[in-house]
Design an enzyme around this catalytic site. Sequence first.
Site, PDB file in Angstrom:
ATOM      1  N   GLY A 147       0.912  -1.099   0.177  1.00  0.00           N
ATOM      2  CA  GLY A 147       0.032   0.021   0.019  1.00  0.00           C
ATOM      3  C   GLY A 147       0.760   1.269  -0.124  1.00  0.00           C
ATOM      4  N   GLY A 203       5.720  -9.198 -15.315  1.00  0.00           N
ATOM      5  CA  GLY A 203       6.983  -8.986 -15.244  1.00  0.00           C
ATOM      6  C   GLY A 203       7.733  -8.640 -16.486  1.00  0.00           C
ATOM      7  CG  ASN A 213       6.375  -0.462  -1.721  1.00  0.00           C
ATOM      8  OD1 ASN A 213       6.749   0.382  -0.696  1.00  0.00           O
ATOM      9  ND2 ASN A 213       6.279  -1.560  -1.664  1.00  0.00           N
ATOM     10  N   GLY A 254       5.712  -4.273  -9.079  1.00  0.00           N
ATOM     11  CA  GLY A 254       4.212  -4.470  -9.169  1.00  0.00           C
ATOM     12  C   GLY A 254       3.675  -3.308  -8.384  1.00  0.00           C
ATOM     13  CG  ASP A 255       3.886  -2.663  -4.475  1.00  0.00           C
ATOM     14  OD1 ASP A 255       2.993  -3.388  -4.620  1.00  0.00           O
ATOM     15  OD2 ASP A 255       4.869  -3.092  -3.617  1.00  0.00           O
TER      16      ASP A 255
HETATM   17  O1  RIB Z   1       5.459  -5.331  -3.400  1.00  0.00           O
HETATM   18  C1  RIB Z   1       6.784  -5.412  -2.596  1.00  0.00           C
HETATM   19  C2  RIB Z   1       6.329  -5.308  -0.998  1.00  0.00           C
HETATM   20  O2  RIB Z   1       5.705  -6.265  -0.660  1.00  0.00           O
HETATM   21  C3  RIB Z   1       7.704  -5.081  -0.349  1.00  0.00           C
HETATM   22  O3  RIB Z   1       7.918  -3.645   0.102  1.00  0.00           O
HETATM   23  C4  RIB Z   1       7.270  -5.526   1.082  1.00  0.00           C
HETATM   24  O4  RIB Z   1       7.047  -4.994   2.181  1.00  0.00           O
HETATM   25  C5  RIB Z   1       5.788  -6.521   0.772  1.00  0.00           C
HETATM   26  O5  RIB Z   1       4.965  -5.697   1.274  1.00  0.00           O
END
Ligand code: RIB
Length: 320
Positions: free
Chosen positions: A46, A236, A48, A266-267
Amino acid sequence: MNQPRPPRIVVVGSTMMDLVAYADRVPGAGETVVGSSFQVGFGGKGANQAIMARLLGAEVSMVCCVGTDGYGTETLANFADRGIDTTWARRAPGTSGVAPIWVEASGQNRIIILPGANLAMDPEVAVAAVCDGPPPGVVAGQFEVPQSVTAAAFGAARQRGAITVLNPAPAAPLAPALAAAADWLIPNEVELAAVASQDAGGAMPSDGPLTDGLPGDELLRSVAHRAGCRLLVTLGEAGSALVTTSGDVLRIAAPVVDAVDTTGAGDAFVGGFIWALAGGRSETDAVHIATTVAADSVTRPGTQLSFAAPEDYELLLADL
Ligand code: RIB
């Protein structure tokens, strides 16, 4: 980076402190290997996504719960430094979320999360956050906090006309109430398999799991149909696959880059996508923007530490 309207986003989600060990290869069972470096940085899916959307220029409110430890204090300070609204961030007695992470030479990661205070989030706080101020363009959630909290926030978001975006990560069964309130589902391949097998009662559906190692069009179409929402799957280095409103599958390639650490890519993708959607961009523009910022993030180590500065994104996205 011109947006038709200023993006306002509410992220209902997790925070973690990422403890990242880099090694040429990860250890097998009972084995010890010598690593090459170590990094502590802010993470949590969240957080990120909120940080990426903010770096791109969105007004972001973060609904989260940190512990009463030092990591919690540092996490809230990080949001404040980045200009993220923490009116709806709460603290609960105990430890903040932490994530021990291993990254091998190829950039591939393995992550364990210990959610801690993330599990103490309150649905009423999440609803209040969504109902506060001007209507958000997008409300985003993931699976590192209780799904009941995200479902409550998404219900309120729907009433305010906001788009709801669910990143069902890490893979887990999707609660029906949350599925019903999600406009977009953005899983990776592992999470897609979890959603697909849940739909099929625990087995992969008969319309086939993979084509050339990637989820095939029929599988994507059937998952989107059964989930009753828009589907965008991250793949990916193979880019992503979008099921359009007419049921076509659009495959968007990712640029070829030298990956050093895929953690948080992904974030970055979701953060870029929600920024663009909330700003009124078309969904295909939003996917291209998401793909660009995600590919850029894997070229540097760390999670939020791998994200670029706002002025770099101005350049990177100048043609999009
Ligand atoms: O998607 C990566 C994240 O997954 C990392 O920052 C880790 O904290 C987990 O939440």
